[in-house]
Design a protein around this motif. Structure first.
Motif, short mmCIF file in Angstrom:
data_model
loop_
_atom_site.label_atom_id
_atom_site.label_comp_id
_atom_site.label_asym_id
_atom_site.label_seq_id
_atom_site.Cartn_x
_atom_site.Cartn_y
_atom_site.Cartn_z
N MET A 233 0.81 -1.20 -0.01
CA MET A 233 -0.07 0.00 -0.09
C MET A 233 0.84 1.37 0.02
N ALA A 234 2.10 1.13 0.43
CA ALA A 234 2.83 2.45 0.76
C ALA A 234 3.48 2.80 -0.45
N LYS A 235 3.10 1.71 -1.53
CA LYS A 235 3.96 2.21 -2.96
C LYS A 235 2.87 3.15 -3.66
N VAL A 236 1.71 3.06 -3.19
CA VAL A 236 0.72 3.85 -3.97
C VAL A 236 0.13 4.97 -3.16
N ASN A 237 0.25 4.67 -1.70
CA ASN A 237 -0.48 5.45 -0.85
C ASN A 237 0.58 6.69 -0.61
N GLN A 238 0.16 7.94 -0.56
CA GLN A 238 1.07 9.06 -0.25
C GLN A 238 1.02 9.47 1.37
N SER A 239 -0.08 8.63 2.13
CA SER A 239 0.16 9.05 3.59
C SER A 239 1.07 8.12 4.20
N CYS A 240 1.27 8.48 5.43
CA CYS A 240 2.26 7.90 6.56
C CYS A 240 1.55 6.74 7.27
N THR A 241 2.02 5.52 7.20
CA THR A 241 1.20 4.62 7.85
C THR A 241 2.24 4.08 9.00
N PHE A 242 1.95 3.74 10.13
CA PHE A 242 2.40 3.09 11.09
C PHE A 242 1.56 2.33 11.94
N VAL A 243 2.21 1.29 12.78
CA VAL A 243 1.42 0.33 13.46
C VAL A 243 2.13 0.37 15.02
N SER B 185 -8.80 -13.18 22.29
CA SER B 185 -9.97 -12.82 23.17
C SER B 185 -10.60 -11.61 22.82
N GLY B 186 -10.46 -10.85 21.54
CA GLY B 186 -10.99 -9.70 21.27
C GLY B 186 -10.54 -8.28 21.52
N LYS B 187 -9.45 -8.58 22.20
CA LYS B 187 -8.74 -7.27 22.69
C LYS B 187 -7.80 -6.51 21.72
N ALA B 188 -7.83 -5.31 21.72
CA ALA B 188 -7.07 -4.76 20.76
C ALA B 188 -5.48 -4.85 20.85
N TRP B 189 -5.03 -5.32 19.82
CA TRP B 189 -3.48 -5.95 19.88
C TRP B 189 -2.64 -4.91 19.21
N LEU B 190 -2.95 -5.07 17.69
CA LEU B 190 -2.36 -3.95 16.55
C LEU B 190 -3.23 -2.68 16.48
N ILE B 191 -2.47 -1.55 16.59
CA ILE B 191 -3.03 -0.18 16.47
C ILE B 191 -2.68 0.29 15.15
N LEU B 192 -3.56 0.64 14.21
CA LEU B 192 -2.83 1.30 12.78
C LEU B 192 -3.23 2.77 12.95
N GLY B 193 -1.93 3.52 12.55
CA GLY B 193 -2.08 5.02 12.25
C GLY B 193 -1.89 5.38 11.08
N ASN B 194 -2.38 6.14 10.45
CA ASN B 194 -2.64 6.79 9.19
C ASN B 194 -2.44 8.33 9.29
N TYR C 265 6.27 0.84 18.82
CA TYR C 265 6.11 1.14 17.19
C TYR C 265 6.77 -0.20 16.78
N VAL C 266 6.28 -0.76 15.81
CA VAL C 266 6.84 -1.90 15.10
C VAL C 266 6.70 -1.83 13.72
N TYR C 267 6.08 -0.71 13.07
CA TYR C 267 6.05 -0.56 11.60
C TYR C 267 5.97 1.12 11.37
N ALA C 268 6.57 1.61 10.32
CA ALA C 268 6.32 2.89 9.80
C ALA C 268 6.54 2.60 8.27
N LEU D 290 9.37 8.21 16.08
CA LEU D 290 8.41 8.73 15.51
C LEU D 290 8.05 9.84 16.02
N GLU D 291 7.63 10.02 17.51
CA GLU D 291 7.38 11.01 18.25
C GLU D 291 8.55 12.30 18.32
N SER D 292 9.69 11.84 18.09
CA SER D 292 10.69 12.77 18.09
C SER D 292 10.24 14.09 17.40
N ARG D 293 9.67 14.04 16.33
CA ARG D 293 9.47 15.21 15.46
C ARG D 293 8.32 15.83 15.80
N PHE D 294 7.39 15.30 16.84
CA PHE D 294 6.02 16.08 17.08
C PHE D 294 6.52 17.27 17.84
#
Length: 255
Positions: free
Chosen positions: A37-47, A147-156, A55-58, A83-87
């Motif tokens: 998706m990163a190849k065609v999407n101009q937004s910045c994605t992280f997990v 068990s239905g608990k949130a595990w991976l959180i996607l940021g866009n 953080y495990v992916y950007a 990732l937060e260092s530039r906030f």
């Protein structure tokens, strides 16, 4: 929402995820999809991996659009909070407060409703020209544990079309099931009134005392202690003492 000194990491830990509850094969599939998706999407994605509390992916777009170091982005899992260092530092403090507040709201919901929300933030990030630009960041659950608990959180994250000059972090919460929007400013803690005796017993439960020990300490019957324990579970809308303690801390009833 009552102020609290809890950290985001402590909030994540309250998911009580177990390695037996998650499937990293699913994450490998998700990661391959995100790379494509990163190849065609101009937004910045992280997990964010809630189990690992990191953080495990950007996507590479963080380097292309916002001037992040491409090598650090490629090895993000080893880079801590890079990732937060530039906030913007002022915005970062607001973000943390909002995330904790929203986390408390989520944990006040029944388990089956906790993954139904998308949090949308607008704040400032330093770009490659060392200028602060406003971005819009959407956070939602990517993967749940067994068990239905949130595990991976996607940021866009994307450059906001509204580059207003503001020191305020904007936040809107979207209910993904019904499309309703609301502001975290409208959130408030559920009103839970505990009697003096219930509060006293609640603190002893938190210390790990059994009903017999509480009865001896307070010089009351075990039957009376158990009635108070059941009343506590009912008022907090939980199933057991561990859930009661966690919710009591979240609501500021316990420290």
């Amino acid at each position: 929402m009552k102020p609290t000194n809890i950290t985001r990491e402590e909030m994540w830990a309250r998911q009580h995820l177990s390695i037996h509850d998650i499937d990293y094969a699913a994450w490998e599939r998700d990661k391959a999809m995100l790379h494509q998706m990163a190849k065609v999407n101009q937004s910045c994605t992280f997990v964010v991996d809630v189990y690992k509390s990191k953080y495990v992916y950007a996507s590479s777009n963080f380097a292309d659009l916002l001037g992040y170091d491409s090598n650090k982005i490629a090895t993000l899992e080893r880079q801590g909070d890079y990732l937060e260092s530039r906030f913007h530092p002022d915005d970062f403090d607001q973000l943390v407060d909002l995330q904790i507040k929203l986390g408390q709201f989520i944990y006040s919901l029944p388990v089956e409703q906790r993954n139904d929300y998308c949090n949308i933030y607008s704040f400032r990030v330093r770009n490659a020209k060392q200028q602060y630009v406003r971005v819009t960041n959407r956070l939602q659950v990517l993967e749940q544990g067994l068990s239905g608990k949130a595990w991976l959180i996607l940021g866009n994250m994307s450059i906001s079309p509204d580059q207003k000059n503001s020191e305020q972090v904007d936040c809107t919460v979207l209910n993904l099931r019904n499309g309703e929007l609301f502001s975290p400013a409208l959130l408030s803690s559920p009103t839970i009134h505990l009697t003096k005796r219930e509060t006293e017993i609640f603190h002893l439960i938190q210390k790990g005392l059994l009903s017999k020990e509480i009865a001896n300490k307070l010089q009351i019957s075990i039957h009376t202690v158990n009635i108070h324990r059941q009343n506590l579970l009912h008022k907090l809308e939980v199933q057991n003492s561990i859930e009661a303690i966690n919710k009591g801390i979240e609501l500021g009833l316990l420290k």
